[in-house]
Scaffold this active site. Sequence first.
Site, short mmCIF file in Angstrom:
data_model
loop_
_atom_site.label_atom_id
_atom_site.label_comp_id
_atom_site.label_asym_id
_atom_site.label_seq_id
_atom_site.Cartn_x
_atom_site.Cartn_y
_atom_site.Cartn_z
N GLU A 179 5.13 -6.11 -1.19
CA GLU A 179 6.11 -5.16 -0.65
C GLU A 179 7.51 -5.79 -0.64
OE1 GLU A 179 3.02 -3.15 2.60
OE2 GLU A 179 4.20 -4.90 3.14
N THR A 183 4.03 -0.54 3.55
CA THR A 183 3.22 0.59 3.13
C THR A 183 2.42 1.12 4.31
OG1 THR A 183 1.49 -0.93 2.43
CG2 THR A 183 3.07 -0.20 0.75
N LYS A 241 0.01 5.70 9.29
CA LYS A 241 -0.73 4.66 10.02
C LYS A 241 -0.54 3.33 9.31
CE LYS A 241 -5.70 3.93 9.98
NZ LYS A 241 -6.09 3.01 8.92
N ASP A 242 -0.27 2.28 10.09
CA ASP A 242 -0.11 0.96 9.49
C ASP A 242 -0.79 -0.09 10.36
OD1 ASP A 242 1.52 0.41 11.67
OD2 ASP A 242 3.14 -0.44 10.48
N MET A 243 -0.45 -1.38 10.08
CA MET A 243 -1.10 -2.46 10.82
C MET A 243 -0.10 -3.38 11.53
SD MET A 243 -4.09 -3.29 7.99
CE MET A 243 -4.87 -4.60 8.92
N GLU A 244 1.18 -2.97 11.59
CA GLU A 244 2.20 -3.84 12.19
C GLU A 244 3.20 -3.15 13.11
OE1 GLU A 244 1.89 -3.80 8.71
OE2 GLU A 244 0.60 -5.56 8.53
N ASP A 299 -1.73 5.59 0.53
CA ASP A 299 -3.06 6.21 0.52
C ASP A 299 -3.10 7.36 1.51
OD1 ASP A 299 -3.11 3.33 1.93
OD2 ASP A 299 -4.16 4.77 3.19
N1 SAH Z 1 -6.01 -5.76 0.21
C1 SAH Z 1 -4.77 -5.91 0.93
C2 SAH Z 1 -4.97 -5.51 2.35
C3 SAH Z 1 -3.71 -5.15 2.99
S1 SAH Z 1 -3.94 -4.34 4.48
C4 SAH Z 1 -4.25 -7.31 0.71
O1 SAH Z 1 -4.08 -7.68 -0.42
O2 SAH Z 1 -3.95 -8.08 1.63
C5 SAH Z 1 -2.84 -3.04 4.33
C6 SAH Z 1 -1.37 -3.33 4.55
O3 SAH Z 1 -0.68 -2.17 4.16
C7 SAH Z 1 -0.98 -3.57 5.99
O4 SAH Z 1 0.13 -4.42 6.07
C8 SAH Z 1 -0.68 -2.16 6.53
O5 SAH Z 1 0.45 -2.12 7.37
C9 SAH Z 1 -0.42 -1.32 5.27
N2 SAH Z 1 -1.31 -0.14 5.08
C10 SAH Z 1 -1.32 0.60 3.94
N3 SAH Z 1 -2.20 1.62 4.04
C11 SAH Z 1 -2.77 1.52 5.28
C12 SAH Z 1 -3.80 2.29 5.95
N4 SAH Z 1 -4.38 3.33 5.40
N5 SAH Z 1 -4.15 1.90 7.18
C13 SAH Z 1 -3.57 0.82 7.76
N6 SAH Z 1 -2.62 0.07 7.16
C14 SAH Z 1 -2.21 0.40 5.93
#
Ligand code: SAH
Length: 264
Positions: free
Chosen positions: A35, A113, A196-199, A222
């Site tokens: 990213e 993302t 939705k994300d993870m941060e 996605d």
């Molecule tokens: N296979 C990946 C995994 C990344 S996890 C790797 O190479 O590390 C996904 C990352 O993208 C996180 O930083 C999150 O913020 C974001 N993201 C994208 N789509 C997401 C979803 N459906 N749910 C949660 N986080 C998502």
Amino acid sequence: MAPPHDGKTAAVFEEESTPERRISSVLFVIAMQTEASPLVDKFRLIEEAESVFPEGFPWVRYYGKYKDLNINIVCPGKDKALGVDSVGTVPASLLTYASVQTLRPDIIINAGTSGGFKAKGASIGDVFVASHVAFHDRRNPLPKRDIYCIGTRQAFSTPNLVKELNLKVGKLSTGNSLDMSPQDAAGIISNDATVKDMEGAAVAYVTDLLKVPTIFLKAVTDIVDGDKPTPEEFLLNLATVSAALDRAATQVVDFINGKSLSDL
Ligand code: SAH
């Protein structure tokens, strides 16, 4: 009375903190290298040789000048044992704290993302500015603790920016999993989230404490309520959507250049 930060006088500090002052320093907090890379190239940033972070940390900082702005991009880097990006709330919040303490940015952009919900109007490649952020994977049924866990926070409001750049606005929900358990799904619905994300909410926790205005810029890789499995769809779209994120982030920085916080 002891002078505030860096021995500056109260008057200087007040002048620097005013929303009328021109923004001079922008900090991007970005979870994944894929990213961050297009933006590092776009702004012609260089990776620092000697880290401002503690020795042995995987965190990466890129810096440089773009137009009138000092730009920093920080990433949590690769997990030392596994070599994969250190995504998720814990690295994001630690990195944000350390970066703000060291770099003292005027504004933060948490760019990345995200998964999007088509039922709420999201499509692949859309770039959203979050109006609010909250957690969907922290639960405690006890009074007040329930609200504490969800941790809803309002993002820094940028009405002129979203209007000028024609960006979509929606609520962001954060959890530590790429997948979505039924309990997470219920939390996301109750947070009224479009992405939705993870941060995001973890970054917001820190920047709320440190009082640094923060914009959340999230590009959809996605569709969570679609028919494709999230990991495959995420990987398939990661490169092209990172390019869309890069375009939007550049437009945001171009808009910020020469403006004050109150202009946004
Ligand atoms: N296979 C990946 C995994 C990344 S996890 C790797 O190479 O590390 C996904 C990352 O993208 C996180 O930083 C999150 O913020 C974001 N993201 C994208 N789509 C997401 C979803 N459906 N749910 C949660 N986080 C998502």
